[in-house]
Design a protein around this motif. Structure first.
Motif, PDB file in Angstrom:
ATOM      1  N   ALA B 620       0.865  -1.279   0.036  1.00  0.00           N
ATOM      2  CA  ALA B 620      -0.024  -0.008  -0.067  1.00  0.00           C
ATOM      3  C   ALA B 620       0.983   1.148   0.056  1.00  0.00           C
ATOM      4  CB  ALA B 620      -0.886   0.074   1.263  1.00  0.00           C
ATOM      5  N   ASP B 621       0.277   2.353  -0.203  1.00  0.00           N
ATOM      6  CA  ASP B 621       1.025   3.606  -0.115  1.00  0.00           C
ATOM      7  C   ASP B 621       1.787   3.726   1.073  1.00  0.00           C
ATOM      8  OD1 ASP B 621       0.046   4.174  -2.626  1.00  0.00           O
ATOM      9  OD2 ASP B 621      -1.434   5.592  -1.707  1.00  0.00           O
ATOM     10  N   SER B 622       1.307   3.341   2.209  1.00  0.00           N
ATOM     11  CA  SER B 622       1.740   3.304   3.889  1.00  0.00           C
ATOM     12  C   SER B 622       3.124   2.384   3.742  1.00  0.00           C
ATOM     13  CB  SER B 622       0.611   3.038   4.526  1.00  0.00           C
ATOM     14  OG  SER B 622       0.166   1.674   4.464  1.00  0.00           O
ATOM     15  N   GLY B 623       3.289   1.354   2.819  1.00  0.00           N
ATOM     16  CA  GLY B 623       4.306   0.277   3.105  1.00  0.00           C
ATOM     17  C   GLY B 623       3.686  -0.812   2.903  1.00  0.00           C
ATOM     18  N   THR B 724       7.526  -7.186  -6.210  1.00  0.00           N
ATOM     19  CA  THR B 724       8.180  -5.956  -7.108  1.00  0.00           C
ATOM     20  C   THR B 724       9.339  -6.355  -7.646  1.00  0.00           C
ATOM     21  OG1 THR B 724       9.830  -5.880  -5.156  1.00  0.00           O
ATOM     22  CG2 THR B 724       7.902  -4.720  -4.766  1.00  0.00           C
ATOM     23  N   ALA B 737      10.647   2.990  -0.821  1.00  0.00           N
ATOM     24  CA  ALA B 737       9.416   2.682  -1.543  1.00  0.00           C
ATOM     25  C   ALA B 737       9.399   1.316  -2.276  1.00  0.00           C
ATOM     26  CB  ALA B 737       9.438   3.758  -2.668  1.00  0.00           C
ATOM     27  N   LYS B 739       7.167  -0.792  -5.164  1.00  0.00           N
ATOM     28  CA  LYS B 739       6.393  -0.535  -6.320  1.00  0.00           C
ATOM     29  C   LYS B 739       6.066  -1.939  -6.910  1.00  0.00           C
ATOM     30  CE  LYS B 739       6.208   3.956  -7.007  1.00  0.00           C
ATOM     31  NZ  LYS B 739       7.160   4.616  -6.228  1.00  0.00           N
TER      32      LYS B 739
END
Lengths: 153, 741
Positions: B620-623, B724, B737, B739
């Protein structure tokens, strides 16, 4: 100065300044040491008590702000929710070191008083302020569901 | 730092080997039943009436001693004397289970009490006889001791009943706390006085496994679960003794600094403050209440001598460590020809540099100890994890002989290694303050959370460089592993025996041996830093398992093989393979997952226990969000399956919190973290669903306090790699980060 407050249904008078955190009044003046010192900054929840039924962090609650409010600690918590929570905690052997568990139980009882059938996200939201370094979270979650079932019965 | 100067060599080597998880000595079958005499062994506290609940149930007066480990009270209560600190891991329950099963006791009437500091009677066989708790040794070291103690007590109860009833002992039965023969029966309590006078059997007969009623059974509840849900359990933090003062200390802002002078005028003006004293560790404010002591400390002005202080920042330390990676280290393990194998034609080379931060233990109960120095004697109350260090260290600090020191062990609110250390730092600090105050009253040293976070003893920073290769067939053929970091044992009494040729076993344990690699070289470079370091739940395995298991996934990718199949093909130990298979099977390895989820696996043997964990994550954006962890554990004979599961669940949460968030960092030598805002513990919303599966085994029992931790972080990292395509070589994950590929 002398301050009178209501703790676990009893009027108690202590000689302490109004800026003294309730935590230290409970622990050092009233010998109610079930409420724990964990962080002193309202970051861990080990010192959670109920003030008029609402869970508060006693380390960041000044004695002078308690006023006529009714303080309930782990030693004095009673009622159906408290009984159900304790029974669930014991049945599932939730505790490890146990140091945070007074605060966990106070938060869990307050949650169940408000919400008879909390979901996992409800539990996460209500309990996120209570840190357990032994990481008994998995069992706390299960025990709150178990307590909710006991309350239904 | 006060260090223990003398400890018998056998003690040191055994202790160090056990703490590091190195080869353990086999269990001794010899049973030593030292005569107890009439000596009371419980806590005798001069308590205020309100604090009567601080006296443990079944205290020293509780009936008859059958041996150093078992007492029976007239009401039938069985008290098991626990020679290890219970800091949440459940060892009191475990040891009581062993004795109670052999006694055929009624579990609801079993209680426990911590042993006094007496290494001769309560030493840890896996610590060479030193008394202490650590290295996940307690069950392994005490399995036979407590079974023997229970079996001996049972035999004495049977003998007493047979004598009283005039029957043959072989006709006497014991079940659930009741002794019977024909129509006669009696409870343990009624027989205790006579039974304690019976001859102590030298080699009591132990039960066959099939006769166990408690060991290995479900539904045997923890002995501490009620007191810890009512607020009645007393920890050191809660201790109150007559005339006791509370001490809060201004510690130096940098490691290695010492107090030069102080101005206590404002501190002494705080109501309740009774004294301000300088000790080697800092300047202590003594007051009648904790709040007054904290306020007094806040009002204190101290000048520090920082001439010998560590002044580097974390980035400087890491740069120094990375520099060391470019030069050869000391040899740890070497076989085959690594350089030739890494350059062989057709191999696929994988290289990685790993980085691991300083970590704080941060148990919920900040460090504390109470000490009284009076009439040439010292009394200590604390969650004492290592009596064989704390006792002589306290004696030296007070200037008395060790026989003048008494230690009362209380339940501890966590440790994770922090309460077991050669320097006994906070115990020594309490004694130094009590001595400096000089009034003979008990002094309870209280560290605030900030003191606990900033005052040292961290899992050390490490960097690793790994170069490894698979050949054209996909077999791992070469592995060069260089570890750089501070030694936990350097400067302690462990160093003389445990650091061999400059190599500290605790720095490199777990780097090699799990997989069959024909060409292998492991090197260690030990660095010096002014930062106090210590074992942290699972010691060297906290970082070596990560490097090895992330590397294994990278090699599996290079070999274009499934990570589970790749591990199973090259693991050297059948027990490791079995936990990998079990975890993979229970996690549904290879079956489809909901969109956005991936799995990763890691497996590791530590402290002779085998654990594999499969982590299921989403990004998620939060990790990284860890949704589910499935663990498989082989710890030999299981004493209490639910306690084992609890330790693995807790190890998973403890490992996850650190992997997600945690690092202690230095700014010009000063610790930047202070409390749970800047050193974020795992919280409820981050706790994954956890399943723990136990391998049925008849092998000798091994520990479970630590082994759940090492596989967690690499399992999560390998799930991130699956999502990833990029390996994670630095901990914590926070600030990186990720992705999806």
């Amino acid at each position: 100065m002398a301050v009178t407050l209501t703790v676990n249904g009893q009027a108690r008078t202590v000689d302490a300044d109004p800026d003294t955190p309730l935590l230290w009044v409970l622990r050092d003046e009233l010998d109610l040491v079930g409420t724990k010192f964990g962080c002193g900054q309202a970051l861990c929840g080990a010192c959670t008590v109920h003030l008029d039924g609402t869970p508060v962090r006693s380390c960041q609650t000044a004695l002078g702000d308690v006023g006529d409010g009714k303080v309930v600690t782990i030693e004095g918590i009673q009622g159906r929710e408290a009984e159900a929570v304790r029974a669930a905690w014991v049945s599932l052997d939730v505790v490890q070191c146990g140091y945070c568990q007074s605060g966990q139980i106070m938060s869990a009882v307050a949650l169940l008083a408000e919400n008879k059938k909390p979901t996992d996200p409800d539990i996460d939201a209500a309990m996120d302020g209570n840190v357990c370094r032994c990481a008994t979270y998995h069992r706390i979650r299960a025990a709150i569901h178990d307590a909710a079932r006991r309350l239904e019965a | 730092m006060h260090m223990l100067q003398k400890l018998e060599p056998g003690v040191v080597s055994g202790l160090a080997a056990a703490l590091s998880g190195a080869a353990q000595t086999p269990l001794s079958r010899r049973f030593v039943l030292a005569a107890m005499g009439g000596a009371g062994i419980g806590l005798v506290l001069g308590l205020r009436p309100e604090m009567a609940h601080a006296a443990p149930a079944g205290a020293d007066t509780a009936g008859q001693a059958f041996n150093p480990f078992v007492r029976i009270a007239p009401d039938g209560t069985v008290t098991v004397i626990v020679k290890h600190l219970d800091k949440g891991q459940g060892i009191a329950t475990g040891l009581a289970t062993l004795a109670a099963d052999e006694m055929d006791a009624d579990w609801s009437k079993v209680t426990t009490q911590f042993a006094p500091a007496d290494a001769k009677t309560y030493g840890n066989a896996l610590f060479g006889g030193a008394q202490g708790t650590g290295g996940s040794t307690s069950i392994a070291a005490s399995y036979t001791v407590y079974r023997n103690a229970g079996a001996a007590a049972r035999a004495m109860l049977v003998a007493a009943a047979a004598r009283q009833w005039g029957v043959d002992p072989s006709t006497v039965k014991v079940s659930n706390g009741v002794v019977s023969a024909g129509s006669r029966s009696a409870g343990f309590g009624a027989l205790a006085e006579a039974a304690a006078k019976e001859q102590v059997p030298a080699e009591p007969k132990l039960k066959e496994v099939s006769a166990f009623t408690l060991i290995g059974k479900e539904g045997v509840h923890r002995v501490d679960n009620v007191a810890k849900t009512t607020g009645a359990r007393i920890y050191t933090q809660d201790l109150k003794l007559p005339d006791m003062l509370v001490a809060v200390v201004a510690h130096p802002p940098r490691f290695g600094a010492t107090p030069k002078s102080f101005d206590a005028t404002a501190a002494k003006a705080v109501k309740g403050v009774k004294d301000v004293v300088m000790v080697p560790q800092g300047v202590a404010v003594l007051a009648t209440t904790t709040h007054a002591a904290i306020k007094g400390r806040d009002a204190l002005k101290v000048d520090w001598d920082e001439s010998k202080a560590e002044t580097r920042s974390t980035a400087d330390i890491l740069a120094d460590y990375r520099g060391a990676l470019t030069k050869p280290g000391l040899p740890v393990e070497a076989h085959g020809d690594v350089e030739a194998a890494l350059k062989a034609p057709g191999v696929k080379l994988v290289e990685a540099e790993f980085e691991f931060p300083y970590l704080a233990h941060a148990p919920m109960e900040p460090m504390n100890a109470a000490a009284q120095v009076k009439d040439g004697a010292v009394t200590i109350w604390t969650g004492c994890q290592f009596p064989s260090a704390d006792l002589p260290n306290a004696a030296r600090t007070a200037g008395v002989t060790p026989d003048k020191v008494e230690i009362h062990t209380l339940w501890a609110g966590g440790s994770f290694g922090r309460r077991a250390l050669a320097s006994s730092d906070f115990v020594v600090e309490a004694v130094a303050i009590a001595k400096a105050h000089g009034k003979g009253v008990p002094v309870k040293l209280v560290w605030t959370r900030e003191d606990d976070m900033k005052s040292g003893y961290y899992r050390p920073v490490y960097v690793h460089k790994v170069r490894a290769a698979v050949d054209a067939s996909g077999k791992p053929v070469a592995w060069h592993h260089h570890v750089v970091g501070q030694s936990i044992l350097a400067g302690t009494f462990f160093e003389q025996v445990m650091v061999k040729n400059g190599v500290d076993e605790t720095s490199i344990e777990g780097t090699h041996g799990a997989y069959d690699i024909p060409n292998m070289k492991v090197e260690l470079t030990t660095m010096k830093a002014g930062v106090p370091v210590l074992w942290w739940r699972s010691v060297g395995h906290t970082h070596t398992a990560y490097a090895v298991e992330v590397m294994m996934d990278q090699l599996a990718r290079a070999a274009e093989q499934d990570p589970v199949a790749f591990r199973l093909a090259h693991a050297t130990d059948e027990r490791l393979k079995a936990v990998i298979r079990l975890a993979a099977d229970k996690a549904g390895w290879g079956t489809p997952l909901p969109a956005g989820r991936t799995r990763g696996i890691a497996a590791h043997k530590s402290f002779n226990t085998y654990v594999a964990e499969v982590a299921e994550i989403s990004l998620a954006d939060s990790g990284v969000k860890v949704e589910r962890v499935v663990a498989a554990v082989d710890c030999g004979v299981v004493v209490n399956p639910d306690v084992v599961r609890a330790q693995i669940e807790g190890g998973i949460g403890f490992g996850l919190g650190a992997a997600l968030h945690d690092a202690i960092t230095l700014d010009k030598g000063a610790v930047e973290q202070a409390n749970f805002d800047t050193y974020a513990p795992l919280r409820m919303s981050e706790m994954p669903k956890v399943e723990v599966h136990l391998v049925a085994s008849a092998a000798a029992p091994t520990g479970v306090g630590e082994p759940g931790v090492p596989p967690l972080a690499p399992a999560v990292a390998n799930a991130v790699l699956a999502a990833t395509g990029r390996p994670v070589h630095r901990l914590p994950f926070a600030g990186q980060a990720f992705k999806p590929a």
